[in-house]
Design an enzyme around this catalytic site. Sequence first.
Site, short mmCIF file in Angstrom:
data_model
loop_
_atom_site.label_atom_id
_atom_site.label_comp_id
_atom_site.label_asym_id
_atom_site.label_seq_id
_atom_site.Cartn_x
_atom_site.Cartn_y
_atom_site.Cartn_z
CG HIS A 96 31.20 53.15 -57.05
ND1 HIS A 96 30.07 52.45 -57.45
CD2 HIS A 96 31.77 52.41 -56.06
CE1 HIS A 96 29.97 51.34 -56.72
NE2 HIS A 96 30.98 51.29 -55.88
CE1 TYR A 123 29.12 50.23 -45.08
CE2 TYR A 123 26.95 49.26 -44.73
CZ TYR A 123 27.77 50.38 -44.81
OH TYR A 123 27.25 51.61 -44.62
CD GLU A 158 36.23 46.77 -58.90
OE1 GLU A 158 37.46 46.67 -58.65
OE2 GLU A 158 35.34 46.59 -58.05
CE LYS A 184 31.66 44.59 -52.83
NZ LYS A 184 31.56 45.37 -54.07
CG ASP A 196 37.93 45.76 -55.33
OD1 ASP A 196 38.49 46.31 -56.30
OD2 ASP A 196 36.70 45.62 -55.26
CD GLN A 226 28.39 46.18 -50.80
OE1 GLN A 226 27.82 45.82 -51.83
NE2 GLN A 226 29.27 47.15 -50.77
CA CA Z 1 34.66 46.46 -55.97
#
Ligand code: CA
Length: 443
Positions: free
Chosen positions: A150, A260, A217, A269, A143, A256
């Site tokens: 974003h 992360y 996406e 995810k 990904d 997250q």
């Molecule tokens: Ca993503």
Amino acid sequence: MTVQLNETHDASLRSWVTTANQAGTDFPLQNLPYGVFRRQGSNQAFRIGVAIGDQVLDLAAAHAAHAFAGYTELQGGHFTSAVNASNLNALMGLGTPVWSALRLALSRVLREGASQQGALQACLLAQTVAEFALPAHIGDYTDFYTSVHHATAVGKLFRPDNPLLPNYKWVPIGYHGRASSIGVSGQQFRRPVGQTKPPTSETPVFGPAKRMDYEMEIGIFIGPGNALGDVINMDKAESHIFGLCLLNDWSARDVQAWEYQPLGPFLAKNFASTISPWVVTLEALAPYRLAWTRDAEDPQPMAYLDAPDLRESGAFDIQLEVLLQTEKMRTEGAPAERLSLSNFRHSYWTIAQLVTHHTVNGCNLNPGDLLGSGTQSGPLAEEAGSLLELTEGGKKPLTFSNGEQRVFMEDGDAIIMRGWTQKDGWARIGFGEVVGTLLPART
Ligand code: CA
């Protein structure tokens, strides 16, 4: 690099499958996307299909009916076994000459007046009575993070003092995701459980994620791969891409935020990701390409990420819509409501740059590998591709016409994503939709 326009793109073409000629269909004769299907409720093996109007054409049955006779690229054992497979991997591995010949043959046999109509009528199944599987066995999933809008908006929420990290404008940022939990449209999954750290607490807590989100996406299916150690250069990158689909990268924002750093996304995810059943080929998308630009004040791409065709036609004009339907709306028969509308044209990096960057160190890709574009948010607030951005980190609720409000997803919510492209003088083609529903956490 750029696919040439040819007779298959002619907007005046009409099909003997009459629903393919209706205004607003996602699947006119100019589209011809591939998927994997079978009759709903049957125990048949899944088969490769091509969407045409509201029907699916069974590719193996069409081949058996001699629909592709006379095309040298569509003869022989490799082609026959590829169209008879239960996923698209082998067809993806055959490459542009075969894909292009197959598109031309399909366009001709499905046209009004085609002599094959009688034989092919029996190879159709209505999409309403079909069920779909993942288009390919996805060996590896990566990904990316190609929307600078974003990345900046999310960066502001996670790191107010340092929203856009200094590497962003130089290197296409990505991470290796999880292929095992990718499902096809219709996927239902339980709210994940995990560790989070509320801002008011000194220590983390364990329980169902509270900040469930989606990410709009584009998915990029790889065609022929590269040997370990080889690089796919920019001028060849698109010949290694079979086509594009819609991808919802479900995200648990509270998980997250706690996990992360320093290695990136993990359990926030990998519990589910959902893709559309149809893969639209790059050849179908040829008329809807756009110049790709990079602001003069930004770093220009390094030489290995640059190419003569890039600036002329590296981008795609694909409209991306997200809708939400709550359980209450569904119960009351109310339609889903739009959350955002954006466009893939805003992507900071192109699909060719992603393939080249992924392989520049010698990493090998395989047919059926999936690359995610990253959340496609546009420059305007209403073009944001996630709830995190639309609600400014959960601070500004969205209100629906029945009075319900959301900051993040509630159990029973379904997210619907649609994609399409249109241009004066050309047909409108679409991606269909990808739907996923959040179920309550396991207790
Ligand atoms: Ca993503």
